[in-house]
Design an enzyme around this catalytic site. Structure first.
Site, PDB file in Angstrom:
ATOM      1  N   SER A   1       0.778  -0.988  -0.015  1.00  0.00           N
ATOM      2  CA  SER A   1      -0.152   0.048  -0.040  1.00  0.00           C
ATOM      3  C   SER A   1       0.939   1.011  -0.012  1.00  0.00           C
ATOM      4  O   SER A   1       2.020   1.263   0.547  1.00  0.00           O
ATOM      5  CB  SER A   1      -0.843  -0.162   1.219  1.00  0.00           C
ATOM      6  OG  SER A   1      -1.612  -1.319   1.247  1.00  0.00           O
ATOM      7  N   LEU A   2       0.301   2.200  -0.429  1.00  0.00           N
ATOM      8  CA  LEU A   2       1.078   3.479  -0.511  1.00  0.00           C
ATOM      9  C   LEU A   2       0.618   4.440   0.605  1.00  0.00           C
ATOM     10  O   LEU A   2      -0.512   4.339   1.326  1.00  0.00           O
ATOM     11  CB  LEU A   2       0.652   4.340  -1.606  1.00  0.00           C
ATOM     12  CG  LEU A   2       1.158   4.056  -2.878  1.00  0.00           C
ATOM     13  CD1 LEU A   2       0.631   4.913  -4.122  1.00  0.00           C
ATOM     14  CD2 LEU A   2       2.495   3.664  -3.132  1.00  0.00           C
TER      15      LEU A   2
ATOM     16  N   GLU B   1       0.313  10.836 -11.042  1.00  0.00           N
ATOM     17  CA  GLU B   1      -0.629  10.228 -11.776  1.00  0.00           C
ATOM     18  C   GLU B   1      -2.100  10.191 -11.010  1.00  0.00           C
ATOM     19  O   GLU B   1      -2.157  10.412  -9.757  1.00  0.00           O
ATOM     20  CB  GLU B   1      -0.436   8.518 -11.891  1.00  0.00           C
ATOM     21  CG  GLU B   1       1.006   8.314 -12.773  1.00  0.00           C
ATOM     22  CD  GLU B   1       1.553   7.120 -12.304  1.00  0.00           C
ATOM     23  OE1 GLU B   1       1.092   6.147 -13.281  1.00  0.00           O
ATOM     24  OE2 GLU B   1       1.877   6.747 -11.201  1.00  0.00           O
TER      25      GLU B   1
ATOM     26  N   LYS C   1      -5.176   9.245  -9.267  1.00  0.00           N
ATOM     27  CA  LYS C   1      -5.603   7.840  -8.252  1.00  0.00           C
ATOM     28  C   LYS C   1      -6.914   7.419  -8.871  1.00  0.00           C
ATOM     29  O   LYS C   1      -7.871   7.784  -8.177  1.00  0.00           O
ATOM     30  CB  LYS C   1      -5.200   7.989  -6.940  1.00  0.00           C
ATOM     31  CG  LYS C   1      -5.355   6.777  -6.043  1.00  0.00           C
ATOM     32  CD  LYS C   1      -4.933   7.101  -4.589  1.00  0.00           C
ATOM     33  CE  LYS C   1      -4.935   5.962  -3.686  1.00  0.00           C
ATOM     34  NZ  LYS C   1      -6.444   5.110  -3.778  1.00  0.00           N
TER      35      LYS C   1
ATOM     36  N   ASP D   1     -10.360   5.164  -8.687  1.00  0.00           N
ATOM     37  CA  ASP D   1     -10.875   4.670  -7.487  1.00  0.00           C
ATOM     38  C   ASP D   1     -11.541   3.180  -8.164  1.00  0.00           C
ATOM     39  O   ASP D   1     -12.595   3.169  -8.557  1.00  0.00           O
ATOM     40  CB  ASP D   1     -12.174   5.123  -6.918  1.00  0.00           C
ATOM     41  CG  ASP D   1     -12.286   4.686  -5.669  1.00  0.00           C
ATOM     42  OD1 ASP D   1     -11.613   3.971  -5.102  1.00  0.00           O
ATOM     43  OD2 ASP D   1     -13.484   5.379  -5.136  1.00  0.00           O
TER      44      ASP D   1
ATOM     45  N   ARG E   1      -5.043  -7.859  -5.507  1.00  0.00           N
ATOM     46  CA  ARG E   1      -4.174  -7.455  -4.492  1.00  0.00           C
ATOM     47  C   ARG E   1      -4.132  -8.627  -3.178  1.00  0.00           C
ATOM     48  O   ARG E   1      -3.011  -8.979  -2.737  1.00  0.00           O
ATOM     49  CB  ARG E   1      -4.472  -6.172  -4.009  1.00  0.00           C
ATOM     50  CG  ARG E   1      -3.280  -5.768  -2.738  1.00  0.00           C
ATOM     51  CD  ARG E   1      -3.905  -4.560  -1.946  1.00  0.00           C
ATOM     52  NE  ARG E   1      -4.043  -3.324  -3.044  1.00  0.00           N
ATOM     53  CZ  ARG E   1      -3.107  -2.597  -3.172  1.00  0.00           C
ATOM     54  NH1 ARG E   1      -1.729  -2.733  -2.694  1.00  0.00           N
ATOM     55  NH2 ARG E   1      -3.083  -1.394  -4.037  1.00  0.00           N
TER      56      ARG E   1
ATOM     57  N   TYR F   1      -0.638   1.158 -14.447  1.00  0.00           N
ATOM     58  CA  TYR F   1       0.140   2.227 -14.015  1.00  0.00           C
ATOM     59  C   TYR F   1       1.759   1.865 -13.476  1.00  0.00           C
ATOM     60  O   TYR F   1       2.324   2.583 -12.885  1.00  0.00           O
ATOM     61  CB  TYR F   1      -0.417   3.095 -12.739  1.00  0.00           C
ATOM     62  CG  TYR F   1      -0.773   2.036 -11.602  1.00  0.00           C
ATOM     63  CD1 TYR F   1       0.006   1.302 -10.786  1.00  0.00           C
ATOM     64  CD2 TYR F   1      -2.455   1.965 -11.390  1.00  0.00           C
ATOM     65  CE1 TYR F   1      -0.582   0.395  -9.806  1.00  0.00           C
ATOM     66  CE2 TYR F   1      -2.680   1.184 -10.291  1.00  0.00           C
ATOM     67  CZ  TYR F   1      -1.773   0.336  -9.631  1.00  0.00           C
ATOM     68  OH  TYR F   1      -2.152  -0.567  -8.525  1.00  0.00           O
TER      69      TYR F   1
ATOM     70  N   LYS G   1      -4.708  12.418  -1.074  1.00  0.00           N
ATOM     71  CA  LYS G   1      -6.261  12.112  -1.268  1.00  0.00           C
ATOM     72  C   LYS G   1      -7.027  13.340  -1.089  1.00  0.00           C
ATOM     73  O   LYS G   1      -6.788  13.936  -0.017  1.00  0.00           O
ATOM     74  CB  LYS G   1      -6.513  11.157  -0.284  1.00  0.00           C
ATOM     75  CG  LYS G   1      -6.087   9.532  -0.267  1.00  0.00           C
ATOM     76  CD  LYS G   1      -6.738   8.501   0.146  1.00  0.00           C
ATOM     77  CE  LYS G   1      -7.800   8.151  -0.520  1.00  0.00           C
ATOM     78  NZ  LYS G   1      -8.544   6.767   0.205  1.00  0.00           N
TER      79      LYS G   1
ATOM     80  N   CYS H   1     -50.043   7.184  -2.439  1.00  0.00           N
ATOM     81  CA  CYS H   1     -49.169   7.444  -3.602  1.00  0.00           C
ATOM     82  C   CYS H   1     -49.420   8.893  -4.108  1.00  0.00           C
ATOM     83  O   CYS H   1     -50.696   9.482  -4.259  1.00  0.00           O
ATOM     84  CB  CYS H   1     -49.644   6.441  -4.880  1.00  0.00           C
ATOM     85  SG  CYS H   1     -48.814   6.753  -6.491  1.00  0.00           S
TER      86      CYS H   1
ATOM     87  N   CYS I   1     -51.305   8.876  -7.663  1.00  0.00           N
ATOM     88  CA  CYS I   1     -52.811   8.304  -8.078  1.00  0.00           C
ATOM     89  C   CYS I   1     -53.364   8.095  -6.707  1.00  0.00           C
ATOM     90  O   CYS I   1     -54.733   7.929  -6.848  1.00  0.00           O
ATOM     91  CB  CYS I   1     -52.631   7.152  -8.537  1.00  0.00           C
ATOM     92  SG  CYS I   1     -52.124   5.707  -7.663  1.00  0.00           S
TER      93      CYS I   1
ATOM     94  N   CYS J   1     -46.502   1.863  -4.535  1.00  0.00           N
ATOM     95  CA  CYS J   1     -47.789   1.960  -4.854  1.00  0.00           C
ATOM     96  C   CYS J   1     -48.154   0.602  -5.744  1.00  0.00           C
ATOM     97  O   CYS J   1     -47.832   0.422  -6.886  1.00  0.00           O
ATOM     98  CB  CYS J   1     -47.696   3.138  -5.951  1.00  0.00           C
ATOM     99  SG  CYS J   1     -49.593   3.034  -6.644  1.00  0.00           S
TER     100      CYS J   1
ATOM    101  N   CYS K   1     -51.562   3.686 -12.320  1.00  0.00           N
ATOM    102  CA  CYS K   1     -50.787   4.986 -11.713  1.00  0.00           C
ATOM    103  C   CYS K   1     -49.998   5.456 -13.014  1.00  0.00           C
ATOM    104  O   CYS K   1     -49.013   4.961 -13.600  1.00  0.00           O
ATOM    105  CB  CYS K   1     -49.884   4.241 -10.707  1.00  0.00           C
ATOM    106  SG  CYS K   1     -49.023   5.480  -9.852  1.00  0.00           S
TER     107      CYS K   1
END
Length: 720
Positions: free
Chosen positions: A84-85, A115, A117, A119, A138, A229, A317, A411, A414, A429, A435
């Site tokens: 992990s970073l 670059e 990141k 998601d 991973r 990447y 982030k 509703c 209606c 409904c 409707c």
């Protein structure tokens, strides 16, 4: 040339041609051939591979459609740990990172690569002699799940690398991110909402869930994409810098986002961070930050690693963007299935690149949990940077006259009393026959791109026709030709628009049965379920006659879906609708001949399959039983002939079968009852290829096999 050599040459030539066309389409937004020609080449290759499997390439373009069933994903150890970073939300921390790097390099000049990141889901890919051989998640950073068959369905990921750029190592690894594009995520959630299913939280979760599906054909339908990447190889890298490796990956045909930049100073890094703070919201992919890496590989080696992360990289982030605004009122929207969804109307407020005026409140439970009141100052965020949602209330600023929100009991459209089915979060409904918003939404669904896709009759137009009482249901659309003169008098119509609409209606009569079935809008019946039901029953009449128990035995159809489908066909109004579509000339059956039974070995016998099987997928076994005269059912009763037990079968079924003295057999015992020459997986492949090779591909077939007619540059943009 000997016959075998000729066949092998044909397969190789088709494989290479299709790889090239996929690269042009998904990497360069260029369609060199019509979609129909592409699909015909793909079908030809699939047939040749079936007839001569010894010549099939392991990374054939036919792998794109999926179909591999994985009972469980094996694990593999990463040759290079997927660490992990270190994360930060602070620009001051980025400056400290720069100072640490420069101290570690004893003041030597340093360049960084910045670059975006993305998601998504981190993935490690192995290429050997230019061929994709393995995809591993991973996992815990040391070991991950092998999901190669699912990864092969990702359209923009090359299965075979291009012989361009610098020479390729015989064995190397590519790290990257698998993600779901935002338009695909929005479309998937819209379909789930229409079907009354829980919405997916964000594109990352959607991508992660897709990669864990056991059927790679379902993964293919999720339209995942990939960005590379990182490049790794045994020993010292053949490239001097990370940026040079990115350029090489791009030259070899791997998708690399064109948003990265080499920066010579920390000020340039911060400029990049600031530039993309707002600009990232214009991209068709979710992002949550910036990754900064030392560019020079020798310098990376000198800096080394901590126990958890590299010293030469850091992730900045962006803080979750939130805004505070006033809640004015709650508007209640009625969807196609009758679900009543509350939407908050807000004072306009800028958020994540757009002006937000409305936000989702999901259901009555969330209103109660947040203790929302009209007039409150509320906090709004974008879930997954897409859907605005209320996340909290500024209770300290609550006005004294704030009005508690009382969820309606009738509703809003209606006036029908609402119901809340047990176990569901939404009120509904039940007046689906009268409707107005439900009826309009059903029509809009019927003419949508994935259903009948009627040219000249989009959602706005059909909604307008409904309001003018020119149409009332799907069958009434085919009465419009008799009203052509009246239509031509409408504002913004005219003779050309009317003629286009009438042509579109006529062409829609050739849309395949599975898309007509999807277009009916039966609750829980999405594209995949509609296709499975159409393949299984082949005609609308056979489907309408099936019981819920029989329906539940169809692959991908569980008890809830089966009950919904059976109940839909029991309604007289729905049967009348089917007759109207039949009279209009729509396709209510699959074309081509139904698969012929292989034998009558199982005639008169009924089976229940439960658990996970080793030799064949459950779908293949079900097809095998049917092709030998047997029947499949979903429940255990005294009339059942056999319960076929696989691994991880639930104890309840075993106990009930034992109690009723129903024989319990294994997969091997089932296979022993059949002709030894029968191959279940081949039977399923025959069924999949049967209709696609018999006639020219439809737009739906193009979507399933290779190039999507409506995708092009509009869907992909410069990033895809």
């Amino acid at each position: 040339m000997p016959a075998d050599d000729n066949i092998q040459h044909q397969i190789t030539a088709l494989t290479e041609r299709l790889h090239h066309l996929n690269y042009q389409y998904y990497q360069r937004d260029i369609s060199e051939v019509p979609d129909q020609e592409f699909d015909q080449m793909l079908a030809q290759l699939a047939q040749l591979e079936k007839d001569y499997p010894q010549f099939a390439h392991p990374n054939s373009p036919t792998q794109r459609v999926g179909g591999t069933i994985t009972k469980q994903f094996p694990t593999a150890e990463h040759r290079y740990p997927m660490l992990s970073l270190g994360n930060t939300y602070s620009e001051a921390d980025l400056r400290e990172f720069d100072e640490r790097v420069r101290r570690g390099l004893e003041g030597a000049a340093v360049q960084y690569v910045c670059e975006l990141k993305f998601d998504g889901v981190a993935m490690s890919l192995t290429y050997q002699d230019g061929q994709l051989t393995q995809g591993v998640t991973r996992g815990d950073g040391t070991r991950g799940d092998v999901v190669t068959s699912n990864v092969r369905t990702i359209r923009n990921l090359p299965l075979h690398l291009r012989p361009a750029g610098p020479p390729q190592p015989a064995d190397f690894e590519v790290r990257g991110e698998i993600f779901m594009p935002l338009p695909v995520f929005a479309e998937l959630n819209a379909e789930r909402e229409a079907n009354g299913e829980a919405l997916l939280a964000n594109p990352r979760n959607a991508a992660s869930g897709a990669l864990k599906l056991q059927d790679s054909a379902l993964v293919a339908a999720r339209k995942l994409r990939f960005f590379a990447y990182s490049f790794l190889m045994p020993g010292r890298s053949m490239f001097p810098t990370h940026s040079a490796s990115l350029e090489a990956l791009h030259a070899w045909g791997l998708p690399v986002s064109d948003t990265w930049r080499v920066c010579g100073t920390i000020e340039q890094v911060l400029d990049f961070v600031h530039e993309w703070d707002k600009k990232r919201f214009t991209l068709p992919v979710a992002t949550d930050g910036i990754v900064i890496k030392v560019d020079d590989f020798r310098q990376q080696e000198l800096l080394g690693f901590t126990a958890k992360s590299p010293r030469w990289a850091i992730a900045y982030k962006y803080p979750a963007e939130a805004a505070r605004t006033r809640l004015h009122t709650i508007q209640y929207q009625v969807g196609r299935t009758g679900a009543v969804t509350p939407v908050a109307l807000l004072d306009p407020v800028p958020l994540a690149g757009t002006v937000v005026k409305r936000a989702s409140v999901h259901n009555a439970n969330q209103i109660a949990a947040l203790d929302l009141r009209l007039g409150d100052l509320v906090f709004v965020e974008k879930g997954g940077e897409i859907i605005p949602k209320i996340t909290g209330v500024d209770l300290a600023s609550r006005p004294a006259n704030a009005v508690p929100i009382i969820y309606p009991t009738e509703c809003p459209a209606c006036g029908t009393p609402l119901i809340r089915p047990e176990g569901e979060a939404h009120f509904r409904c039940p007046n689906e026959r009268a409707c107005p918003p439900q009826l309009k939404a059903k029509l809009e669904h019927f003419v949508s791109r994935k259903a009948l896709d009627i040219d000249g009759l989009g959602a706005e137009t059909v909604g307008r026709f409904f309001d003018l009482r020119l149409v009332s249901n799907a069958a009434s659309l085919y009465d419009l030709p008799a009203k052509a003169a009246e239509l031509a008098q409408l504002e913004r119509m005219g003779e050309k628009s009317v003629q286009r609409l009438l042509t579109g209606l006529e062409q829609s009569k050739q849309i395949p049965f599975d898309r007509v079935l999807f277009g009916l809008g039966i609750r829980y019946v999405g594209e995949t379920v509609a296709e499975k039901l159409a393949q299984h029953y082949r005609t609308m009449d056979a489907l309408a006659a099936a019981s819920a128990t029989e329906l539940a035995a169809v692959p991908e159809v569980g008890g809830v879906i089966a009950e919904s489908v059976a109940a839909w066909f029991q309604e007289p109004e729905n049967r009348q609708l089917i007759e109207g579509l039949r009279a209009a000339g729509l396709q209510l059956a699959l074309t081509g001949e139904a698969p012929q039974p292989q034998s009558d070995r199982l005639a008169g016998l009924t089976f229940v399959l439960s658990g996970v099987f080793e030799q064949h997928s459950r779908e293949a076994l079900q097809h095998l039983i049917q092709q030998n005269g047997g029947k499949i059912t979903g429940s255990i009763s005294k009339k059942l002939s056999y319960l076929v037990a696989g691994d991880k079968m639930g104890p309840a079924k075993r106990e009930k079968a034992t109690e009723l003295k129903v024989p319990i057999i294994t997969e091997d015992e089932l296979l022993a009852m059949l002709p030894t020459s029968f191959d279940a997986e081949d039977a399923v492949l025959d069924q999949m290829l049967g209709d696609s090779t018999a006639a020219a591909p439809t737009p739906a077939a193009a979507t399933a096999t290779g190039q999507t007619p409506s995708a092009g540059a509009g869907e992909q943009g410069s990033l895809f």
